[in-house]
Design an enzyme around this catalytic site. Sequence first.
Site, PDB file in Angstrom:
ATOM      1  N   PHE A 151       5.306   5.935   8.458  1.00 48.17           N
ATOM      2  CA  PHE A 151       5.691   4.089   7.831  1.00 48.17           C
ATOM      3  C   PHE A 151       6.736   4.795   6.899  1.00 48.17           C
ATOM      4  O   PHE A 151       6.880   6.351   6.360  1.00 48.17           O
ATOM      5  CB  PHE A 151       4.235   5.542   6.186  1.00 48.17           C
ATOM      6  CG  PHE A 151       2.837   4.669   6.649  1.00 48.17           C
ATOM      7  CD1 PHE A 151       2.336   5.524   7.912  1.00 48.17           C
ATOM      8  CD2 PHE A 151       2.438   3.271   6.688  1.00 48.17           C
ATOM      9  CE1 PHE A 151       0.692   5.554   8.313  1.00 48.17           C
ATOM     10  CE2 PHE A 151       1.409   3.279   7.165  1.00 48.17           C
ATOM     11  CZ  PHE A 151       0.117   3.959   7.584  1.00 48.17           C
ATOM     12  N   ASP A 152       7.225   3.900   6.399  1.00 51.04           N
ATOM     13  CA  ASP A 152       8.090   3.742   5.485  1.00 51.04           C
ATOM     14  C   ASP A 152       7.908   4.410   4.213  1.00 51.04           C
ATOM     15  O   ASP A 152       6.876   3.847   3.838  1.00 51.04           O
ATOM     16  CB  ASP A 152       9.508   2.798   5.028  1.00 51.04           C
ATOM     17  CG  ASP A 152      10.540   2.959   4.267  1.00 51.04           C
ATOM     18  OD1 ASP A 152      10.741   2.129   3.581  1.00 51.04           O
ATOM     19  OD2 ASP A 152      10.915   4.296   3.676  1.00 51.04           O
ATOM     20  N   GLY A 153       8.311   5.017   2.621  1.00 49.46           N
ATOM     21  CA  GLY A 153       7.774   5.531   1.391  1.00 49.46           C
ATOM     22  C   GLY A 153       7.946   3.801   0.705  1.00 49.46           C
ATOM     23  O   GLY A 153       7.007   3.215   0.551  1.00 49.46           O
TER      24      GLY A 153
END
Lengths: 290, 361
Positions: free
Chosen positions: B203-205
Amino acid sequence: MDSMVRNPDVKQRDAAQAVVVAVSSDAIFDPEVEQVHGATEPLRKGDAFSFMKAIQVVNERLLTLNSDETLLFDVILLSNDSEEKHSRIIASAKHYGLDIGRFCFCNKEDSIESLQSNEVKLFLSMDTNDVCKALQKGVPAALLYHQTDPNHQTEDQLKVVFSGDVIGSSEEMLHGLREQGFTETQLQGFKTAKGSVKEFAILMGEMRRRFGLEGSPLCTGLMTVWSSRDVCASALKTLRGWGLLVDEAFCLAGAPRSPILNLGFIGNTMKSSTYVKEGRDYSMYYGLEV
Amino acid sequence: MAESKTTDPAATEAGEEKDWTATKAFFDSLKTNKPRPPKPQYAVTIAVSSRSLFNMVAEGKIYKEDGVEKYVAYQQEHDNEPLMPGVAFPLVKALMNVNTRLRRLYPDSDELFDIVLMTNNHAQVGVRLINSINHYDLTIERFCMTGGESPIGYLKAYMTNLYLSKDGEQVIEAIEEGIAAATTFASRDVENQLSDTQLKVAFDGDAVLFSESEIIVKQHGLDTFFEHEKEFENKPLAQGPLKCFLEALGMLQRKFYAKNERMTCPIRTYLVTSRSAASSGVRVLKTLRSWGLEIDEALFLAGAPKGPLLQKIQPHIFFDDQMFHIEGAKEPGTIAAHVPNGIGQKYHKGIFIEQPAKDTT
């Protein structure tokens, strides 16, 4: 003994060529709790009202494509009401401009006979018992669903959904169910249901073909509630073989059906039989979903 | 208005229980050892579209050039030809593997992945889709083929935990309805070494797991962003659209930990963020902790490109909100899905950009 009244405001269909559908009066008009003697104002709309309007749209579109079209819905309103209500029913139909060809007034006990003598292709009611009795006597019947989501009430498209559990059933599947404790009577019931659905499915297939894939006022579907995807695939192919190419297909495998039905389907299910095996209660749903 | 039996909630629930019982009976009666699907309210439901599950590029061309009738006819003619695997295919296989492990440890539990085919394809295309599912022996027992209509209503009805589709507009619609969703893209034909024993999700944040801070970067620049994050270090970030999906993964991970299988857990999660550990990273870690969520590996890139790192991780799917990063991930062959949320998609390097081109293959 029944009394058939032709609706003078509606052009009579050729019943031999049409799809004759009988709808219970209690579904079209709200059955009033209190009978007000001498009341004359139009009856309130019942739960199947939008269904009636949708049927009308299909008929109108069919006639637009071909003014000599004979494969139309021919609706008979079936009423077990007291005589003093008859004229009010007829007047209400006129008031709302409903496409009802004939009114059939009879006693509850004579309903089945009336349905049979009028060669009804499908009988629709919101009363489970009425539907059960009709099916038992070999009259194709289905329960009308009440659309609960006000945002999705469709009056401009008729959605007809068939039960994949019945249509996709195979000898092998029935054999497996036999091992699970289903009786021969129940299994035979499956086969009967499959047979009674066939004629209506063929008619729907023919009617559906009058329209293109997009923008059709008649939308057909298939729903499998508890069987696996293979049963659903089998049902799709069976319907294809009968000439009905459904637009939508749902395989639920036990997931709740109400979200699908509340999203704009008019769905019918027939609770055909309940039986008990080792204390567990199984209900088999089969029949026509219209 | 007379109350009809079919709208009585108690009756509906009783009816649902009966349907469920009938389903169990049906699957128990099957000669094949096909596992029965889990009860939806306990499962982690992943809805995939037909074009993300299978490669339908050639068929898509027919649809675009010759219209829907020819397209459906073509599919019918090729009913028995299995479709080639699509972008989401490896993910689905990985989910199935997790289910196998879960069933072994918890044979009676419905806390499993439930993979649903959710497509607006016409039901006649369905025969080929089901045949393809059979060909690869995928455990997909539930599907909705809506014949052209939007499947969003059905996604909501089935409490979908994640929706993957190639149609960016439908993904936006889903996110607006509160459903975690991402747009998949045709990946480059690259030899991937994806694990077949462990599901890896990256996941990107910002704008994926977390929300709000990216607005500051885009509107006020990085320095303001760093100051802001330091000042608000102890205040948890708002939830992003995929936070709940991470939570669902965590719930399943804990089931393995409970049976002493932490070291061989078949689910692994990664955070791959442009934030730097030194400055803005702390707030992220504290937020995760405040949510009671664990992430197995947190990788702070401080602005460095994500591509090479993802190539090392080889996730079955990587979620990011910025097309720039999606392209960067796709280049070395990572399976990347775009999360259209927040302001990230409208800006790049401070300049307003056009919306990402729709992948209509």
